[in-house]
Design an enzyme around this catalytic site. Sequence first.
Site, short mmCIF file in Angstrom:
data_model
loop_
_atom_site.label_atom_id
_atom_site.label_comp_id
_atom_site.label_asym_id
_atom_site.label_seq_id
_atom_site.Cartn_x
_atom_site.Cartn_y
_atom_site.Cartn_z
N LYS A 1 0.88 -1.16 0.00
CA LYS A 1 0.00 0.00 0.00
C LYS A 1 0.92 1.21 0.00
O LYS A 1 1.42 1.66 1.03
CB LYS A 1 -0.91 0.02 1.22
CG LYS A 1 -1.81 1.26 1.25
CD LYS A 1 -2.46 1.45 2.61
CE LYS A 1 -3.23 2.77 2.71
NZ LYS A 1 -2.37 3.97 2.57
N GLU B 1 5.86 14.19 18.54
CA GLU B 1 6.53 14.23 17.24
C GLU B 1 5.96 15.36 16.38
O GLU B 1 4.76 15.44 16.16
CB GLU B 1 6.36 12.90 16.52
CG GLU B 1 7.17 12.81 15.23
CD GLU B 1 7.06 11.44 14.59
OE1 GLU B 1 8.07 10.71 14.57
OE2 GLU B 1 5.97 11.09 14.11
N CYS C 1 11.85 9.43 11.28
CA CYS C 1 11.71 8.99 12.67
C CYS C 1 13.05 8.93 13.38
O CYS C 1 13.08 8.73 14.59
CB CYS C 1 10.99 7.64 12.74
SG CYS C 1 11.89 6.29 11.95
#
Length: 505
Positions: free
Chosen positions: A177, A387, A286
């Site tokens: 995906k 974040e 990240c």
Amino acid sequence: MSEVKRMKYCVNGEWLESKTEKYMPITDSSTGEVIAEVPSCTVEECEAAISAADEAFKSWSTMSMAKRVQYLFKWREVLYAHKEELSILCAKELGKTLNEARGDVQKAIEPTEEACAAPTLIQGDGALQVTTGYDTTTYRVPLGVVAGIVPMNFPAMIPWGWMVPLAVVCGNTVVLKANSNTPLTSMRMLELFYEEAGFPKGIVNLVTTSRKEAEIFLTDPRIKAVTFVGTTGVGKHVYSVAAEHGKRVQAQTEAKNHALVLADCNLEATTNAIINSTYGCAGMRCMALPVVVVEESIADDFVALLKKKAEAMVVGCAYKEETKLGPVVSAAHKQKICDWIQKGIDEGAKLVLDGRDCKPKGYENGFFVGPTILDHVKPGMSVGDCEIFGPVTCIKRVKNYEEGIKIMNANPFANGSCIFTSSGYYSRKFVMETDGGMVGVNVGIPVPSAYFPFSGNKDSFFGDLHVLGKDGIHFFTRAKTVTTHWFDEDAGKKEVRTWEGSTEQ
């Protein structure tokens, strides 16, 4: 205005027009211009991708490992041949600088090279005469169809480095995906996968779709494993639903990596490393370094030097060689980052450098956020704990190492952490005490090479086996343990035992 290309989805090696009525725009992040549209594929189209992968698995999983590896060797050569083309495409759709985009593609090549070593990595264990007359061997065998759910920030590395190479060399087939914001690089790589590397049809299939339709990847019984990278909220959902349906899951999620800067560090070199790790990829990774915990005795000097170096960065079009900081991925993401900056100010942080009104000449419609520094970020301020995924540095001042490590470990995320010091004592102490899964000593981005696992902890990872390294091989295979015994001429006369050879007294 360039032509807006309407993209297709790929099932069984064929690119097909979607029956959906919903298409999603892809932009050139440097100009804001729409360059393509991708379909929000229907549930039936997602199911067709699973069916194709399931059918391809029958022959691919039984192909010799030697032949599978030869396909990977060819694929490696194709990637090197098209590295610059793929890098430019990545820079355009995402906003990474050319240097960063080249690294993104290189990080797809390195796991491919690891996959070429599969005949050694995938070996099991065995022993003769484990009990009298019995031999036991453990093999690593393919799982089946693997679903890869891809984030927007590494359109080459994550699908084509973390997901595809080890999965397919272990004998699995894949449904990707692709991320609806940045699918073009991954789509082009899939074209090359079939057209130039010559893989059998159906080994890798690709759709773009919404979260609603993608739920089938978590529940369809033909999917045996799900590998996911994205936000923590979605990652928890993926982990819980897919695991409930009997699937193996690895979910790499959010981070808020911290660096501890001690007074005895090399200040110039430390600041250079933090500039690179904080503002590289515009903070959209990240393993970015958005929080610096610095000892008060050098904090003023450090912040002044950080500001000076940040202001000197060349901000501009992602695919220009001179650019050091490119745009973020979309207008919506830019607004989100700007909202976070304002929230930090409202919470009481001191704004040292403001990148919200960044408009490089000739690219005023691009999605730019310049380097931003927030000082005096205190415990409890959400800007220092959540974040942001942008080029924003939060400075937390501490009295000493002990206060610093306590603040760092209080964060719910534990992807990476690092320390800058000249002290062997404190560096060793830090390695032992930090919660971070990937640790740097005078290294701002402690991302391991492809031969080691990408090993986040706490709310940065859900699962048991991480991507890459030996963990990756084990994630994409299951153990099959075989016990063998051959009857001799007196076998029928021997006493039948309850445990039949698995124990000996």
